[in-house]
Design a protein around this motif. Structure first.
Motif: not given
Length: 218
Positions: A2-11, A21-26, A105-115
């Motif tokens: 899954i190709k993901v583009l991240l967008v936020d003005d806070q680096r 997300l780089g830790r996720e294999k897919d 403030d979602a957890t890393p797992d929640e963000i990955a699952e949302a994707i």
């Protein structure tokens, strides 16, 4: 992958998401942008599957960027990153084609699952955000905004209007089938036909259409 583009003005946020997300294999991060305008430009070159985007940004906010991205790259799906203070933008981004909302403030797992959920054709709105969306719908129901009836309503049969109303009330296919004494397959076919008639992308847009056009009430 899954190709993901991240967008936020806070680096600091994009760097954190990139690491998590780089830790996720897919999942593969195919780019990082700091504004809605830059996100749109990167979509031209990177063609991401998912854009994970902040809603409040300079130059072009997430709701505006969603509209452009969905217009020119309809295959790309947008998930909005939001906070509890983003009420004014939430409905706008949904209307413009966002497929999901997730709190910052979602957890890393929640963000990955949302994707993954959105990538596989689903929609995702966390309960806390859903409350705000429903509140916006309630405001619309009381405002003049709902009195400007879309001419496409006339394309619908009585049965289709009834199904639109139930979708607008948040009912799923099983609940609609029980209420109308139809099979779930028949309800699904009706909804597919309605989406084609109204030229809408998905069930979320259909719910918004129903509420804006007074189909939420008998």
């Amino acid at each position: 992958m899954i190709k993901v583009l991240l967008v936020d003005d806070q680096r600091i946020l994009t760097e954190g998401l990139k690491m998590i997300l780089g830790r996720e294999k897919d999942i593969r991060i195919c780019g990082v942008a700091n504004s809605g305008k830059e996100a749109y430009e990167l979509c031209k070159w990177n063609r991401p599957d998912i854009v994970l985007m902040d809603i409040k940004m300079p130059k072009m906010n997430g709701a505006e960027a969603t509209k452009l991205i969905k217009r020119d790259f309809p295959e790309t799906k947008v998930i909005i990153l939001t906070t509890f203070n983003d009420d004014e933008y939430i409905y706008e981004a949904l209307k413009n084609g966002a497929s999901g909302y997730i709190l910052k403030d979602a957890t890393p797992d929640e963000i990955a699952e949302a994707i993954r959920t959105v990538y596989n054709g689903g929609a995702l709105i966390q309960p806390e955000v859903a409350v705000k969306v429903l509140n916006k719908f309630s405001e619309m129901a009381k405002s003049k905004e709902v009195r400007n009836i879309d001419s496409r309503v006339e394309l619908l049969t009585s049965r289709e209007k009834e199904i639109c109303r139930l979708v607008g009330e948040g009912k799923n296919n099983k609940e609609i089938s029980k209420e109308l004494y139809l099979s779930e397959g028949t309800v699904k076919n009706h909804i597919t036909k309605i989406l084609n008639k109204l030229e809408l992308r998905d069930r979320t847009q259909l719910a918004i259409f129903a509420i804006k056009n007074n189909l939420y009430s008998d």
